[in-house]
Design a protein around this motif. Structure first.
Motif, PDB file in Angstrom:
ATOM      1  N   SER A 129     -13.892  10.810  51.701  1.00  0.00           N
ATOM      2  CA  SER A 129     -13.401  12.069  51.125  1.00  0.00           C
ATOM      3  C   SER A 129     -11.881  12.087  51.031  1.00  0.00           C
ATOM      4  CB  SER A 129     -13.869  13.249  51.971  1.00  0.00           C
ATOM      5  OG  SER A 129     -15.267  13.303  51.993  1.00  0.00           O
ATOM      6  N   MET A 130     -11.213  11.603  52.051  1.00  0.00           N
ATOM      7  CA  MET A 130      -9.748  11.572  52.027  1.00  0.00           C
ATOM      8  C   MET A 130      -9.235  10.649  50.924  1.00  0.00           C
ATOM      9  SD  MET A 130      -8.881  13.784  54.138  1.00  0.00           S
ATOM     10  CE  MET A 130      -7.178  13.576  54.551  1.00  0.00           C
ATOM     11  N   THR A 131      -9.945   9.564  50.686  1.00  0.00           N
ATOM     12  CA  THR A 131      -9.567   8.657  49.598  1.00  0.00           C
ATOM     13  C   THR A 131      -9.671   9.374  48.257  1.00  0.00           C
ATOM     14  OG1 THR A 131     -10.390   6.796  50.877  1.00  0.00           O
ATOM     15  CG2 THR A 131     -10.096   6.438  48.519  1.00  0.00           C
ATOM     16  N   VAL A 132     -10.764  10.081  48.051  1.00  0.00           N
ATOM     17  CA  VAL A 132     -10.962  10.801  46.799  1.00  0.00           C
ATOM     18  C   VAL A 132      -9.944  11.930  46.648  1.00  0.00           C
ATOM     19  CG1 VAL A 132     -12.592  12.250  45.536  1.00  0.00           C
ATOM     20  CG2 VAL A 132     -13.374  10.155  46.626  1.00  0.00           C
ATOM     21  N   ALA A 150      -6.938  11.928  47.794  1.00  0.00           N
ATOM     22  CA  ALA A 150      -5.677  11.273  47.424  1.00  0.00           C
ATOM     23  C   ALA A 150      -5.662  10.916  45.938  1.00  0.00           C
ATOM     24  CB  ALA A 150      -5.468  10.028  48.270  1.00  0.00           C
ATOM     25  N   ILE A 151      -6.777  10.449  45.416  1.00  0.00           N
ATOM     26  CA  ILE A 151      -6.863  10.118  43.985  1.00  0.00           C
ATOM     27  C   ILE A 151      -6.683  11.376  43.143  1.00  0.00           C
ATOM     28  CG2 ILE A 151      -8.453   9.341  42.177  1.00  0.00           C
ATOM     29  CD1 ILE A 151      -9.633   7.405  44.292  1.00  0.00           C
ATOM     30  N   MET A 152      -7.346  12.465  43.533  1.00  0.00           N
ATOM     31  CA  MET A 152      -7.246  13.705  42.757  1.00  0.00           C
ATOM     32  C   MET A 152      -5.859  14.330  42.841  1.00  0.00           C
ATOM     33  SD  MET A 152     -10.984  15.506  43.058  1.00  0.00           S
ATOM     34  CE  MET A 152     -11.003  15.679  44.814  1.00  0.00           C
ATOM     35  N   VAL A 153      -5.227  14.275  44.016  1.00  0.00           N
ATOM     36  CA  VAL A 153      -3.862  14.806  44.142  1.00  0.00           C
ATOM     37  C   VAL A 153      -2.912  14.020  43.248  1.00  0.00           C
ATOM     38  CG1 VAL A 153      -1.908  14.980  45.739  1.00  0.00           C
ATOM     39  CG2 VAL A 153      -4.144  15.843  46.410  1.00  0.00           C
ATOM     40  N   HIS A 154      -3.072  12.717  43.222  1.00  0.00           N
ATOM     41  CA  HIS A 154      -2.228  11.901  42.347  1.00  0.00           C
ATOM     42  C   HIS A 154      -2.466  12.262  40.888  1.00  0.00           C
ATOM     43  CE1 HIS A 154      -0.784   8.394  40.122  1.00  0.00           C
ATOM     44  NE2 HIS A 154       0.100   8.291  41.095  1.00  0.00           N
ATOM     45  N   ALA A 155      -3.734  12.432  40.520  1.00  0.00           N
ATOM     46  CA  ALA A 155      -4.052  12.729  39.119  1.00  0.00           C
ATOM     47  C   ALA A 155      -3.578  14.117  38.702  1.00  0.00           C
ATOM     48  CB  ALA A 155      -5.554  12.606  38.901  1.00  0.00           C
ATOM     49  N   LEU A 156      -3.555  15.064  39.621  1.00  0.00           N
ATOM     50  CA  LEU A 156      -3.185  16.426  39.253  1.00  0.00           C
ATOM     51  C   LEU A 156      -1.703  16.735  39.410  1.00  0.00           C
ATOM     52  CD1 LEU A 156      -6.176  18.395  40.751  1.00  0.00           C
ATOM     53  CD2 LEU A 156      -5.668  18.001  38.344  1.00  0.00           C
ATOM     54  N   PHE A 157      -1.055  16.155  40.426  1.00  0.00           N
ATOM     55  CA  PHE A 157       0.312  16.561  40.728  1.00  0.00           C
ATOM     56  C   PHE A 157       1.357  15.468  40.500  1.00  0.00           C
ATOM     57  CE2 PHE A 157      -2.415  19.245  43.439  1.00  0.00           C
ATOM     58  CZ  PHE A 157      -2.131  20.447  42.828  1.00  0.00           C
ATOM     59  N   VAL A 158       1.025  14.227  40.768  1.00  0.00           N
ATOM     60  CA  VAL A 158       1.996  13.148  40.570  1.00  0.00           C
ATOM     61  C   VAL A 158       2.038  12.740  39.105  1.00  0.00           C
ATOM     62  CG1 VAL A 158       2.585  10.782  41.206  1.00  0.00           C
ATOM     63  CG2 VAL A 158       1.702  12.345  42.931  1.00  0.00           C
ATOM     64  N   ASN A 159       0.864  12.581  38.503  1.00  0.00           N
ATOM     65  CA  ASN A 159       0.769  12.203  37.089  1.00  0.00           C
ATOM     66  C   ASN A 159      -0.118  13.234  36.400  1.00  0.00           C
ATOM     67  OD1 ASN A 159       0.877  10.847  34.732  1.00  0.00           O
ATOM     68  ND2 ASN A 159      -0.255   9.049  35.412  1.00  0.00           N
ATOM     69  N   PRO A 160       0.394  14.458  36.176  1.00  0.00           N
ATOM     70  CA  PRO A 160      -0.455  15.543  35.677  1.00  0.00           C
ATOM     71  C   PRO A 160      -0.873  15.322  34.227  1.00  0.00           C
ATOM     72  CG  PRO A 160       1.814  16.244  35.700  1.00  0.00           C
ATOM     73  CD  PRO A 160       1.774  14.887  36.336  1.00  0.00           C
ATOM     74  N   ALA A 183     -12.883   6.588  39.285  1.00  0.00           N
ATOM     75  CA  ALA A 183     -12.457   6.265  40.647  1.00  0.00           C
ATOM     76  C   ALA A 183     -12.981   7.248  41.684  1.00  0.00           C
ATOM     77  CB  ALA A 183     -10.928   6.208  40.711  1.00  0.00           C
ATOM     78  N   ILE A 184     -13.296   8.472  41.279  1.00  0.00           N
ATOM     79  CA  ILE A 184     -13.748   9.472  42.244  1.00  0.00           C
ATOM     80  C   ILE A 184     -15.076   9.072  42.889  1.00  0.00           C
ATOM     81  CG2 ILE A 184     -14.527  11.864  42.482  1.00  0.00           C
ATOM     82  CD1 ILE A 184     -12.251  12.596  40.503  1.00  0.00           C
TER      83      ILE A 184
END
Length: 84
Positions: A38-41, A43-53, A11-12
């Motif tokens: 960039s903001m979309t990416v 958001a994807i990385m923040v979700h992958a690292l912090f919401v669903n680590p 997705a990145i």
């Protein structure tokens, strides 16, 4: 089957290129399109690292050898009360 981490890694670049190209095709300048992608990416990385680590795989317990089937039935025969 693809894991969640695999989907995030896919997705990145797809998100960045897709959003950027979409904005440019809709008439936005690259000054607007690149930060939007960039903001979309981000958001994807923040979700992958912090919401669903990422989590380590659970340790599989060592398998204990099971007694033979006839030994189990003999033990069951010894513990079963006799019906009179």
């Amino acid at each position: 089957m693809a894991s969640y981490a695999d989907l995030v890694m896919l997705a990145i670049p797809v998100g960045f290129i897709g959003i950027t190209v979409s904005f440019v095709l809709l008439g936005a300048s690259t000054v607007v399109a690149v930060p939007a992608g960039s903001m979309t990416v981000i958001a994807i990385m923040v979700h992958a690292l912090f919401v669903n680590p990422p989590r380590s795989a659970p340790a599989t317990p060592a398998r204990t050898p099971e007694p033979e089937a006839d030994a189990r039935s003999e033990a069951h025969e010894r513990t079963r009360p006799e019906l009179a």
